[in-house]
Design a protein around this motif. Structure first.
Motif, PDB file in Angstrom:
ATOM      1  N   VAL A   1       0.821  -1.210   0.000  1.00 26.54           N
ATOM      2  CA  VAL A   1       0.000   0.000   0.000  1.00 26.54           C
ATOM      3  C   VAL A   1       0.857   1.263   0.000  1.00 26.54           C
ATOM      4  CG1 VAL A   1      -1.632   1.357   1.382  1.00 26.54           C
ATOM      5  CG2 VAL A   1      -2.031  -1.084   1.019  1.00 26.54           C
ATOM      6  N   GLY A   2       1.856   1.311   0.845  1.00 24.07           N
ATOM      7  CA  GLY A   2       2.697   2.507   0.951  1.00 24.07           C
ATOM      8  C   GLY A   2       3.314   2.915  -0.368  1.00 24.07           C
ATOM      9  N   ALA A   3       3.884   1.960  -1.070  1.00 21.67           N
ATOM     10  CA  ALA A   3       4.511   2.256  -2.362  1.00 21.67           C
ATOM     11  C   ALA A   3       3.475   2.559  -3.438  1.00 21.67           C
ATOM     12  CB  ALA A   3       5.391   1.093  -2.789  1.00 21.67           C
ATOM     13  N   ALA A   4       2.384   1.806  -3.463  1.00 25.48           N
ATOM     14  CA  ALA A   4       1.362   1.983  -4.502  1.00 25.48           C
ATOM     15  C   ALA A   4       0.749   3.377  -4.470  1.00 25.48           C
ATOM     16  CB  ALA A   4       0.269   0.923  -4.355  1.00 25.48           C
ATOM     17  N   TYR A   5       0.594   3.923  -3.266  1.00 27.77           N
ATOM     18  CA  TYR A   5      -0.063   5.216  -3.118  1.00 27.77           C
ATOM     19  C   TYR A   5       0.875   6.348  -2.704  1.00 27.77           C
ATOM     20  CZ  TYR A   5      -4.381   2.558  -3.402  1.00 27.77           C
ATOM     21  OH  TYR A   5      -5.405   1.747  -3.827  1.00 27.77           O
TER      22      TYR A   5
END
Length: 103
Positions: A72-76
């Motif tokens: 999630v952290g990288a995707a967003y």
């Protein structure tokens, strides 16, 4: 049933976040025990996130230990720490597939 509400701030603009949410939606349809996921935007505080409904604490915990959750952290392009609230669902107001009986 277990509910998780999670929000975060992002370096991405609104359109990029919404597109990323739409692209990742199919992956969430495949998460075992995930009954529903609502993708959300807190306009007042410009935070994005989701409300998850899981069939059990075990399903919830398995998701949060998964690669999908870890990404999630990288995707967003998340900035700062996400806010996460976990709660046990007592009962819904209205009847809905997969949820306990309403009052």
């Amino acid at each position: 049933m277990e509910i998780v509400f999670a929000t975060f701030e992002s370096e991405l603009d609104h359109d990029a976040i919404e597109e990323t949410m739409r692209q990742r939606a199919q992956k969430f349809r495949e998460v075992p025990g995930l009954v529903q996921k609502y993708f959300v935007h807190d306009r007042e505080n410009d935070r994005y996130g989701a409300c998850f409904i899981f069939d059990s604490a075990q399903s919830r915990d398995a998701y949060f230990e998964s690669d999908l959750s870890a990404g999630v952290g990288a995707a967003y392009a998340v900035t700062g720490e996400p806010a996460v609230t976990k709660a046990h669902l007592l009962f819904p107001l209205r009847e809905a597939d997969g949820l306990p009986d309403p009052v």
